[in-house]
Structures are given as structure tokens and as C-alpha cells.
Design a protein around this motif. Structure first.
Motif, PDB file in Angstrom:
ATOM      1  N   ILE A   1       0.848  -1.201   0.000  1.00  0.00           N
ATOM      2  CA  ILE A   1       0.000   0.000   0.000  1.00  0.00           C
ATOM      3  C   ILE A   1       0.883   1.252   0.000  1.00  0.00           C
ATOM      4  O   ILE A   1       1.850   1.361   0.754  1.00  0.00           O
ATOM      5  N   GLY A   2       0.560   2.179  -0.869  1.00  0.00           N
ATOM      6  CA  GLY A   2       1.280   3.454  -0.932  1.00  0.00           C
ATOM      7  C   GLY A   2       2.401   3.496  -1.948  1.00  0.00           C
ATOM      8  O   GLY A   2       2.959   4.572  -2.189  1.00  0.00           O
ATOM      9  N   GLN A   3       2.734   2.377  -2.561  1.00  0.00           N
ATOM     10  CA  GLN A   3       3.840   2.370  -3.526  1.00  0.00           C
ATOM     11  C   GLN A   3       3.314   2.577  -4.953  1.00  0.00           C
ATOM     12  O   GLN A   3       3.641   1.852  -5.881  1.00  0.00           O
ATOM     13  N   TYR A   4       2.502   3.605  -5.108  1.00  0.00           N
ATOM     14  CA  TYR A   4       1.877   3.873  -6.399  1.00  0.00           C
ATOM     15  C   TYR A   4       2.905   4.291  -7.450  1.00  0.00           C
ATOM     16  O   TYR A   4       2.815   3.889  -8.613  1.00  0.00           O
ATOM     17  N   ILE A   5       3.860   5.107  -7.056  1.00  0.00           N
ATOM     18  CA  ILE A   5       4.794   5.653  -8.042  1.00  0.00           C
ATOM     19  C   ILE A   5       5.606   4.535  -8.679  1.00  0.00           C
ATOM     20  O   ILE A   5       5.755   4.473  -9.911  1.00  0.00           O
ATOM     21  N   GLU A   6       6.149   3.620  -7.851  1.00  0.00           N
ATOM     22  CA  GLU A   6       6.949   2.529  -8.407  1.00  0.00           C
ATOM     23  C   GLU A   6       6.138   1.678  -9.379  1.00  0.00           C
ATOM     24  O   GLU A   6       6.622   1.332 -10.463  1.00  0.00           O
ATOM     25  N   VAL A   7       4.899   1.359  -8.999  1.00  0.00           N
ATOM     26  CA  VAL A   7       4.070   0.497  -9.848  1.00  0.00           C
ATOM     27  C   VAL A   7       3.762   1.177 -11.173  1.00  0.00           C
ATOM     28  O   VAL A   7       3.920   0.586 -12.258  1.00  0.00           O
ATOM     29  N   TYR A   8       3.340   2.434 -11.116  1.00  0.00           N
ATOM     30  CA  TYR A   8       2.936   3.109 -12.351  1.00  0.00           C
ATOM     31  C   TYR A   8       4.124   3.502 -13.218  1.00  0.00           C
ATOM     32  O   TYR A   8       3.997   3.568 -14.448  1.00  0.00           O
ATOM     33  N   VAL A   9       5.271   3.760 -12.622  1.00  0.00           N
ATOM     34  CA  VAL A   9       6.482   3.977 -13.433  1.00  0.00           C
ATOM     35  C   VAL A   9       6.853   2.696 -14.165  1.00  0.00           C
ATOM     36  O   VAL A   9       7.205   2.710 -15.355  1.00  0.00           O
ATOM     37  N   TRP A  10       6.764   1.564 -13.476  1.00  0.00           N
ATOM     38  CA  TRP A  10       7.053   0.274 -14.116  1.00  0.00           C
ATOM     39  C   TRP A  10       6.063  -0.020 -15.237  1.00  0.00           C
ATOM     40  O   TRP A  10       6.454  -0.423 -16.333  1.00  0.00           O
ATOM     41  N   LEU A  11       4.775   0.204 -14.986  1.00  0.00           N
ATOM     42  CA  LEU A  11       3.770  -0.030 -16.024  1.00  0.00           C
ATOM     43  C   LEU A  11       3.991   0.891 -17.216  1.00  0.00           C
ATOM     44  O   LEU A  11       3.831   0.476 -18.378  1.00  0.00           O
ATOM     45  N   ALA A  12       4.348   2.147 -16.949  1.00  0.00           N
ATOM     46  CA  ALA A  12       4.623   3.076 -18.051  1.00  0.00           C
ATOM     47  C   ALA A  12       5.793   2.593 -18.900  1.00  0.00           C
ATOM     48  O   ALA A  12       5.760   2.699 -20.140  1.00  0.00           O
ATOM     49  N   CYS A  13       6.813   2.038 -18.254  1.00  0.00           N
ATOM     50  CA  CYS A  13       7.969   1.517 -19.005  1.00  0.00           C
ATOM     51  C   CYS A  13       7.571   0.316 -19.868  1.00  0.00           C
ATOM     52  O   CYS A  13       8.025   0.187 -21.010  1.00  0.00           O
ATOM     53  N   VAL A  14       6.727  -0.559 -19.325  1.00  0.00           N
ATOM     54  CA  VAL A  14       6.285  -1.727 -20.092  1.00  0.00           C
ATOM     55  C   VAL A  14       5.452  -1.294 -21.295  1.00  0.00           C
ATOM     56  O   VAL A  14       5.653  -1.767 -22.426  1.00  0.00           O
ATOM     57  N   TYR A  15       4.497  -0.382 -21.065  1.00  0.00           N
ATOM     58  CA  TYR A  15       3.686   0.121 -22.173  1.00  0.00           C
ATOM     59  C   TYR A  15       4.560   0.799 -23.226  1.00  0.00           C
ATOM     60  O   TYR A  15       4.355   0.619 -24.429  1.00  0.00           O
TER      61      TYR A  15
END
Length: 342
Positions: free
Chosen positions: A303-317
Motif C-alpha cells: 500500500i502506498g507504492q503507487y509511483i513505483e508500480v505506475y512507473v514500471w507499467l509506463a515503461c512496459v507500455y
């Protein structure tokens, strides 16, 4: 010596362009400082401050969703085959047999992926509720693109038809579908289609999503193809008629190949947009790539680690969209070479 002179001339040109007067010099220096500070802070956060455990410990989930762990080699095999085929397309040997059958091989990846994911002869069956992650995102994109392209071509030809009823119906469909938000079409595919089916007949939710994406994207593809058709001079049609070609032969050998070549950049944008729009399925219960990220963030451990998750997803996309763009650019170059040789 030639290389050195070229480098010197390049830097002189940069100096002349960016530092020609005091105002340009100040603006250039401010932009350089701003970019440098941003890059330094970003790299500092990536290397020292970010906690990438939320990504590293969940890599199988991002790739395969809740697919059974002992069967994950099946979606992994399919993804690796797509990557291998992409590499062969871009940098593979220039074998005539390979280049001639490359399109057939690409189309063959669709039944291969469905066989590996669903199971069947020699493989244990896996229901679609276990599919997810990058595998499901790619499957939705590939299948929807495969069905949307021929449907869009038919719609474009119908809109150019000389029969008023066919032209009006295709125009109504295209204009109507383009006026509806994609999320509404997806809601129709997931929630309303089962209500119209006879009792006892069910359609897999993955295929309902593919059906909805196909209906939506084909309308935009039809307009891209229509633009390509309108750019073909009438003299080519007249020349084909003088050679004795009938209407179907003109469409097959003259109109469609040139329209596809002209519309290829726009079709590439549609494919990339379709890949990105699959993230909307996270709202409707399919746990694709973005849905996996949201489910991981619901875990109390992360919980709260939104930045890491969405940065990773942005890199994959970004990575997948870049591969799609490079493949389309390579195809465009080959089509232009073939046209020049012709």
C-alpha cells in the motif's frame, strides 16, 4: 579526417542555432539546467529512494496474471515466440522463403497463442478467468487488430460503394460508432451481450472484449482506409479497366494494396491506441496489465507504492508500443522499396 570535420561542422551549427544572441543563449542555458536537474533527481529516486520490491517480487503476476504457476511456460512460450518473430522481422536473414511467408507466420501466432492459453490436445485446459497481465493485454490487442482490419476494409469499401443503401448503412455505422465512447462499447460487450443471448449459450468474457474492441476500432480503421482509397488517382482504375480487370480484381490488386500502404502510419496509431486502451478492461473485471498493478496495490504489503508500480507499467507500455512502432516503420520501408522496384 572527414569524420572530424563533420563533427566540427555539427557543433558549429548547434552553436549558431542555440547561441546566436543573448536571448537564445539565456533560454538554452535555462533549459539545459532544468533538464539536468530533472534527470539527476529522477535517477537519484530510481536508484536510491524507490523500493522496487513491489515490482521484482510480482514479475510473474505482471507477465501472466493468475495463470497456474506450473503452466506458466505456455504464455511465456507465446510471448517469447512473438519477440523472436519481431527480431527476425527486423534483423533476421534475408531468406526469400522466410520473407515470403512472414505474414502467414505472424497470423499463425494467434491460433498458437489461443492453443497454449486455452489448452487442448496434449495440454490441460485453463479457463480465461486465470489469464491476466501482459499476456492478456497482448492477446486482446492482437486478436482485436486481426479482426478489425478486414472488417474496417469492408466498411471502407462499402462507404465508397455506388449502391446508396450500402453506402448509407456503412456511413451510419461508422459515424455512430465514432460518436460513442469506447468505455460504453466495452460495457455493452461485457454486460449487455449476455442478456441478448439465448438461455444456455455463453460467450467467454475475453471474446466479448475482443468483439467490443473490434466493433469500435474497425470504424476508425475504415476511415483510415477510405482516406487511402481517395488518394489513389482515377487514372489507375481506368488503366486497370483497360487491361480487362473486373471490379474484384481492381479492388484486390490495385486499390487495397495502395490504400494499406498509404494508411499504414494511421493504422499503426490505431494499433498502439488499441494496446493502450486495453487498460480500460481493468474497470470491467479483466485483470490485464493495469488490472494486475491495481490488484497488487490493494495488497497491504505494498500500500502506498503507487509511483513505483505506475512507473514500471509506463515503461512496459512504452517498450511494447515502441516495438510496434518500429515494426510498422520497417514494414512501411519495405512497402516503399517494393513500390519503387515495381
Amino acid at each position: 579526417m572527414f569524420i572530424i570535420n563533420s563533427i566540427i561542422a555539427y557543433f558549429k551549427n548547434i552553436r549558431k542555432t542555440l547561441f546566436s544572441n543573448l536571448l537564445n543563449t539565456i533560454v538554452t542555458l535555462l533549459i539545459i539546467v532544468l533538464i539536468s536537474v530533472t534527470c539527476i533527481n529522477t535517477f537519484e529516486w530510481i536508484i536510491f529512494k524507490a523500493d522496487w520490491k513491489v515490482v521484482i517480487s510480482n514479475l510473474p503476476l505482471y507477465a501472466f496474471g493468475s495463470y497456474p504457476p506450473n503452466e506458466r511456460w505456455r504464455p511465456a512460450t507465446w510471448i517469447i515466440s512473438l519477440l523472436t518473430l519481431s527480431i527476425l522481422t527486423l534483423w533476421g536473414p534475408n531468406w526469400k522463403c522466410l520473407r515470403k511467408n512472414l505474414l502467414i507466420i505472424w497470423v499463425g501466432t494467434i491460433p498458437l497463442g489461443l492453443y497454449l492459453l486455452y489448452g487442448g490436445i496434449g495440454l490441460s485446459p485453463i479457463t480465461s478467468r486465470h489469464w491476466g497481465g501482459l499476456t492478456l493485454t497482448i492477446l486482446l490487442t492482437v486478436c482485436s487488430s486481426f479482426f478489425s482490419l478486414p472488417f474496417g476494409i469492408v466498411l471502407a469499401l462499402c462507404r465508397q460503394s455506388s449502391l446508396p443503401i450500402i453506402q448509407k448503412l456503412s456511413s451510419i455505422y461508422i459515424d455512430g460508432m465514432r460518436a460513442i465512447p469506447l468505455i460504453a462499447v466495452l460495457f455493452f460487450g461485457q454486460l449487455l451481450i449476455p442478456l441478448f443471448l439465448p438461455v444456455g449459450i455463453q460467450i467467454d468474457r475475453v471474446w466479448r472484449a475482443i468483439f467490443a474492441f473490434t466493433l469500435f476500432v474497425s470504424a476508425y480503421i475504415a476511415e483510415d482506409i477510405r482516406g487511402g482509397l481517395q488518394s489513389i488517382p482515377n487514372t489507375q482504375i481506368e488503366a486497370a479497366n483497360s487491361l480487362g480487370l473486373n471490379q474484384y480484381q481492381i479492388i484486390q490488386f490495385v486499390l487495397i494494396p495502395q490504400a494499406l500502404r498509404i494508411a499504414l502510419p494511421a493504422l499503426t496509431n490505431q494499433s498502439i491506441g488499441l494496446f493502450q486502451n486495453t487498460s480500460l478492461m481493468a474497470i470491467l473485471g479483466l485483470v490485464e496489465l493495469l488490472g494486475v498493478g491495481r490488484s497488487i496495490l490493494a495488497n497491504p504489503e505494498f500500500i502506498g507504492q503507487y509511483i513505483e508500480v505506475y512507473v514500471w507499467l509506463a515503461c512496459v507500455y512504452w517498450m511494447v508500443c515502441t516495438i510496434m512502432a518500429v515494426l510498422a516503420r520497417h514494414l512501411e520501408q519495405r512497402m516503399n522499396i517494393n513500390q519503387a522496384n515495381f
